[in-house]
Design a protein around this motif. Structure first.
Motif, PDB file in Angstrom:
ATOM      1  N   ASP A 209     -21.655  28.265   0.181  1.00  0.00           N
ATOM      2  CA  ASP A 209     -22.002  28.571  -1.144  1.00  0.00           C
ATOM      3  C   ASP A 209     -21.153  28.066  -2.150  1.00  0.00           C
ATOM      4  N   HIS A 210     -19.697  29.159  -1.738  1.00  0.00           N
ATOM      5  CA  HIS A 210     -18.609  28.696  -2.749  1.00  0.00           C
ATOM      6  C   HIS A 210     -18.526  27.054  -2.578  1.00  0.00           C
ATOM      7  N   LEU A 211     -18.075  25.854  -1.495  1.00  0.00           N
ATOM      8  CA  LEU A 211     -17.971  24.357  -2.386  1.00  0.00           C
ATOM      9  C   LEU A 211     -19.623  24.115  -2.716  1.00  0.00           C
ATOM     10  N   ALA A 212     -20.476  24.545  -2.638  1.00  0.00           N
ATOM     11  CA  ALA A 212     -21.782  23.731  -2.944  1.00  0.00           C
ATOM     12  C   ALA A 212     -20.794  24.315  -4.853  1.00  0.00           C
ATOM     13  N   SER A 213     -19.981  25.184  -5.434  1.00  0.00           N
ATOM     14  CA  SER A 213     -20.959  25.748  -6.752  1.00  0.00           C
ATOM     15  C   SER A 213     -19.627  23.949  -7.180  1.00  0.00           C
ATOM     16  N   PHE A 214     -18.866  23.764  -6.379  1.00  0.00           N
ATOM     17  CA  PHE A 214     -18.274  22.417  -7.361  1.00  0.00           C
ATOM     18  C   PHE A 214     -19.030  21.810  -7.331  1.00  0.00           C
ATOM     19  N   ASN A 215     -20.572  21.748  -6.923  1.00  0.00           N
ATOM     20  CA  ASN A 215     -21.400  20.691  -8.207  1.00  0.00           C
ATOM     21  C   ASN A 215     -21.990  20.861  -9.288  1.00  0.00           C
ATOM     22  N   ARG A 216     -21.442  21.975  -9.744  1.00  0.00           N
ATOM     23  CA  ARG A 216     -21.398  22.821 -11.347  1.00  0.00           C
ATOM     24  C   ARG A 216     -21.249  22.060 -11.855  1.00  0.00           C
ATOM     25  N   VAL A 217     -19.418  21.407 -11.697  1.00  0.00           N
ATOM     26  CA  VAL A 217     -17.843  21.123 -12.085  1.00  0.00           C
ATOM     27  C   VAL A 217     -18.456  19.978 -12.482  1.00  0.00           C
ATOM     28  N   ASP A 218     -18.128  19.572 -13.531  1.00  0.00           N
ATOM     29  CA  ASP A 218     -17.189  17.855 -13.834  1.00  0.00           C
ATOM     30  C   ASP A 218     -15.528  17.184 -13.524  1.00  0.00           C
ATOM     31  N   ILE A 219     -15.242  18.421 -14.331  1.00  0.00           N
ATOM     32  CA  ILE A 219     -13.450  18.382 -14.270  1.00  0.00           C
ATOM     33  C   ILE A 219     -13.219  19.578 -13.724  1.00  0.00           C
ATOM     34  N   ALA A 220     -12.076  19.543 -12.443  1.00  0.00           N
ATOM     35  CA  ALA A 220     -11.205  20.699 -12.341  1.00  0.00           C
ATOM     36  C   ALA A 220      -9.968  20.274 -13.493  1.00  0.00           C
ATOM     37  N   LEU A 221      -9.497  22.060 -13.610  1.00  0.00           N
ATOM     38  CA  LEU A 221      -8.172  22.026 -14.408  1.00  0.00           C
ATOM     39  C   LEU A 221      -7.416  22.958 -13.589  1.00  0.00           C
ATOM     40  N   ASP A 222      -6.317  22.230 -12.876  1.00  0.00           N
ATOM     41  CA  ASP A 222      -5.464  23.259 -11.815  1.00  0.00           C
ATOM     42  C   ASP A 222      -4.778  24.045 -13.345  1.00  0.00           C
ATOM     43  N   PRO A 223      -4.732  25.056 -12.454  1.00  0.00           N
ATOM     44  CA  PRO A 223      -3.692  25.989 -13.520  1.00  0.00           C
ATOM     45  C   PRO A 223      -1.809  26.225 -12.999  1.00  0.00           C
ATOM     46  N   PHE A 224      -1.454  26.572 -14.380  1.00  0.00           N
ATOM     47  CA  PHE A 224      -0.112  26.445 -14.540  1.00  0.00           C
ATOM     48  C   PHE A 224       0.776  27.407 -14.670  1.00  0.00           C
ATOM     49  N   PRO A 225       1.622  27.897 -14.193  1.00  0.00           N
ATOM     50  CA  PRO A 225       2.708  27.324 -13.643  1.00  0.00           C
ATOM     51  C   PRO A 225       2.382  27.514 -12.277  1.00  0.00           C
ATOM     52  N   GLN A 226       1.747  28.197 -11.636  1.00  0.00           N
ATOM     53  CA  GLN A 226       1.220  28.704 -10.269  1.00  0.00           C
ATOM     54  C   GLN A 226       0.237  27.234 -10.314  1.00  0.00           C
ATOM     55  N   ASN A 227       0.357  26.338  -9.356  1.00  0.00           N
ATOM     56  CA  ASN A 227      -1.476  25.654  -9.269  1.00  0.00           C
ATOM     57  C   ASN A 227      -1.593  25.822  -7.568  1.00  0.00           C
ATOM     58  N   GLY A 228      -2.903  25.001  -7.919  1.00  0.00           N
ATOM     59  CA  GLY A 228      -3.980  25.673  -6.696  1.00  0.00           C
ATOM     60  C   GLY A 228      -3.027  24.648  -5.498  1.00  0.00           C
ATOM     61  N   GLY A 229      -4.136  25.173  -4.712  1.00  0.00           N
ATOM     62  CA  GLY A 229      -4.074  24.611  -2.997  1.00  0.00           C
ATOM     63  C   GLY A 229      -4.676  24.156  -2.204  1.00  0.00           C
TER      64      GLY A 229
END
Length: 542
Positions: A420-440
Motif C-alpha cells: 500500500d505504501h508503494l501504491a500511494s505513489f500513484n497519488r503523486v505527480d512529482i516527488a520532492l527530495d528533502p535536503f540537506p539529508q536526501n532520500g535513499g
C-alpha cells in the motif's frame, strides 16, 4: 553486566529470581524491561517500566526505561517527555540524554539533538552510542561539511575502537590463493523488514555462488518473513543477537571469513566494535548508512563518483570503491498497477515527500512553500510511519506553517503495508527530495513507481544521495546544486503534464535496465570488486 554482554535471556532469568524475592524492586524491574525490550517483548517491557515508576517515581531508571520503549514503538512525544523526566531526577543520567537526543533528532530538532549528545559525552566521553548517534544526526545538519562528518567518526575510533588495536594486529591464516572461492561475511541488525535490507539484499541474492560463499551474522532479535528470505539466501546463518563482540569476532575467525562487510555504519544495532578487532583479513563497509565509519581497520567503502567526489576521498579512513551507484534496490515485490499522472484526473499537481520527517529541514520546507505558491492549486502529500502519532502530526504542520506551507494544502499519511505504501505513489505527480539529508530507498521507490524526483545536491554524502541515484538512472536534469534551481525545476515540470505522464510510463523500464537497479548487473559489479580486493591482498605483504 549480562545485558552489556548481550546475554538477555540470562539477564531476565537472574532478574526474575531477584523479583521473586522482592517484587517491588524498581531497579530490577527497569533492568528487566531493558532486556525484554532487546528481545522485542515490548508489552512486557512497558508493564515493567510502569510498575517501576509506580513503585519509585523518583528513580530515574523507570522513566528512562519507558522512554526507551516509547522510542522503539515510534511514540516520539511520549519518549521525549519520559527522557526529560529521567533527566529531571538525575541530571547526569547519560543514557537519558542519549534517548532525548534521539527523540529530538526524529522530530527534526537537529541542533537540540546534537546538544543532547554533547551533554552525554561531557558526562561520559567514551559513550559509544552517543558518539554514533551524533555521527548519524550530523547527516541532518545543514552546515556540516565532509570534514566535520569524518572528524566525528575519527572521535569514535580514538575513544572506542583504538582500544582493540592490539587484537586487530593478530595475523590471519586464510589461504592467499587469489583465484579460490571466497567466504564473505555480512554483519547487520537489519536482516528483516527494514529499508536497509531492500538495498543490500540484491547483492547477496544475485552473487556468483560458485565464487562466493556467504555467512550472515544477524545481530537483531527481530525475525520476520524477510529474515526467512535472508536465511535461504545465506550459505551459513549465525544468530549473533546475544553474542558479545569478543564472541562474534571469534566466530568470524573460526568461520574462515575472507572479506567481512559491515552493513550498518553508525546506525542502531551496529557492531563496529567487532570490526575494530579486525577478525577478517579484509573488511568493507557499504549500503546500510554507507557514509564511512572512520575505522582504519575497515579497508574499503562502497560508493560512486557522485556520492563521494574524488576531491574529498582523502578525508575517509577507507579506500573508496566505485559501484554503478552507492545503493541499489531490490525489484518491486509484485507488479503493481501504475496510474496515469494523477494531475490529469485531479486537475491539480500533487508533490510528494515519502521520507522520514526527521529529514524535513526548515530550508527544504521553505523551498516547498515557494513551489506551492508558484503552482496554483497544488498540494503536498507527506508520508512517514512517525505520522501515526497525532502530536507528531500537529508539530509537523505547525513547523511547516512557520516555513510558509499552509496546513490546508498538506495531506499526511502514516503507516501502511509496503504494497500500500508503494501504491500511494500513484497519488503523486512529482516527488520532492528533502535536503540537506536526501532520500535513499524512498527516492528509488518513487522512481520504480514512475514518479520523477527533484533533488538538490549538497557537499556531504547524505546530501548527495538522491543526486547520485538520479544521475545513475539517467535523470541528471532533475538534479541541481542550488535551492533556486530546485524550486524552478519543480515548478516548470509541474506545467508539463503530458511530459510527466509519458515519463511515468517509461521510467520503470528505464530504472530496471540501468546497472544501478538491475540486480544481476549490480551484484556482478560487487563480485568483481570483492575479487579485486582479494587479489590486491594476496599480492601484498599485509
Amino acid at each position: 553486566m549480562l545485558c552489556r554482554l548481550r546475554n538477555y535471556d540470562e539477564a531476565i532469568a537472574s532478574l526474575n529470581r531477584a523479583l521473586a524475592i522482592k517484587p517491588a524492586y524498581a531497579s530490577a524491574l527497569a533492568n528487566r524491561a531493558l532486556a525484554l525490550q532487546e528481545l522485542l517483548r515490548i508489552d512486557e517491557a512497558m508493564a515493567d517500566c510502569n510498575q517501576a515508576i509506580a513503585v519509585e517515581p523518583n528513580d530515574m531508571n523507570g522513566w528512562l526505561g519507558r522512554a526507551s520503549v516509547w522510542l522503539q514503538v515510534q511514540h516520539m512525544a511520549e519518549a521525549l517527555h519520559d527522557s526529560e523526566k529521567a533527566i529531571a531526577v538525575d541530571p547526569d543520567a547519560v543514557q537519558a540524554h542519549l534517548v532525548r537526543g534521539i527523540c529530538l533528532a526524529a522530530l527534526g530538532r537537529v541542533d537540540e539533538a546534537l546538544a543532547s549528545y554533547d551533554r552525554a559525552l561531557e558526562i561520559e566521553p567514551d559513550f559509544p552510542s552517543a558518539i554514533s548517534n551524533k555521527i548519524f544526526t550530523l547527516d541532518f545538519a545543514a552546515d556540516a561539511s565532509v570534514e566535520q562528518h569524518q572528524r566525528a567518526r575519527q572521535v569514535w575510533w580514538e575513544r572506542i575502537g583504538a582500544k582493540f588495536a592490539s587484537e586487530a594486529a593478530r595475523p590471519h591464516d586464510n589461504s592467499r590463493d587469489p583465484d579460490r572461492p571466497l567466504v564473505l561475511g555480512y554483519v547487520s541488525s537489519d536482516f528483516n523488514a527494514h529499508s536497509a535490507a531492500f538495498i543490500f539484499k540484491p547483492v547477496l541474492q544475485y552473487r556468483d555462488r560458485a565464487q562466493f560463499e556467504i555467512v550472515c551474522y544477524s545481530c537483531s532479535s527481530k525475525v520476520d518473513a524477510a529474515t526467512d528470505e535472508f536465511q535461504k539466501i545465506a550459505d551459513r546463518w549465525r544468530d549473533a543477537s546475544q553474542w558479545s563482540d569478543d564472541r562474534l569476532a571469534a566466530e568470524i575467525r573460526a568461520d574462515g571469513v575472507d572479506i567481512l562487510i559491515d552493513l550498518s555504519g553508525h546506525t542502531k544495532g551496529n557492531r563496529l566494535g567487532v570490526f575494530a578487532r579486525k577478525p577478517a583479513p579484509i573488511q568493507a563497509h557499504g549500503w546500510g548508512h554507507g557514509t564511512g565509519t572512520g575505522l582504519p581497520t575497515i579497508d574499503y567503502l562502497f560508493s560512486d563518483p557522485v556520492a563521494i567526489p574524488a576531491a574529498v576521498r582523502h578525508l575517509f579512513a577507507e579506500t573508496v570503491v566505485d559501484l554503478p551507484c552507492f545503493v541499489t534496490l531490490e525489484p518491486l515485490p509484485i507488479e503493481l498497477a501504475r496510474a496515469s499522472t494523477p494531475a490529469i484526473s485531479n486537475g491539480f499537481v500533487t508533490f510528494g515527500v515519502f521520507n522520514r520527517i526527521s529529514k524535513i529541514s526548515d530550508q527544504a520546507a521553505q523551498a516547498w512553500s515557494r513551489i506551492l505558491e508558484r503552482v496554483p492549486g497544488s498540494r503536498l502529500l507527506i508520508k512517514d510511519v512517525a505520522l501515526d502519532d497525532q502530536l507528531v502530526r500537529d508539530n509537523l504542520l505547525a513547523r511547516l506553517a512557520t516555513c510558509g506551507v499552509p496546513a490546508e494544502r498538506v495531506d499526511l499519511l502514516g503507516t501502511t503495508l509496503r504494497v500500500d505504501h508503494l501504491a500511494s505513489f500513484n497519488r503523486v505527480d512529482i516527488a520532492l527530495d528533502p535536503f540537506p539529508q536526501n532520500g535513499g530507498v524512498s527516492t528509488l521507490e518513487a522512481l520504480q513507481m514512475g514518479v520523477p524526483v527533484v533533488a538538490k545536491l549538497g557537499n556531504s554524502l547524505p546530501s548527495r544521495a538522491a543526486g547520485s541515484i538520479l544521475t545513475a538512472l539517467g535523470l541528471p536534469d532533475w538534479v541541481t546544486d542550488s535551492e533556486e534551481a530546485y524550486v524552478d525545476i519543480a515548478v516548470s515540470r509541474a506545467t508539463e503534464i503530458d511530459d510527466l505522464d509519458k515519463l511515468r510510463r517509461e521510467l520503470p523500464g528505464q530504472v530496471r535496465a540501468a546497472p544501478a537497479c538491475n540486480p544481476v548487473a549490480y551484484a556482478q559489479a560487487a563480485d568483481e570488486a570483492y575479487r579485486a580486493m582479494w587479489k590486491r591482498y594476496c599480492s601484498s605483504d599485509a
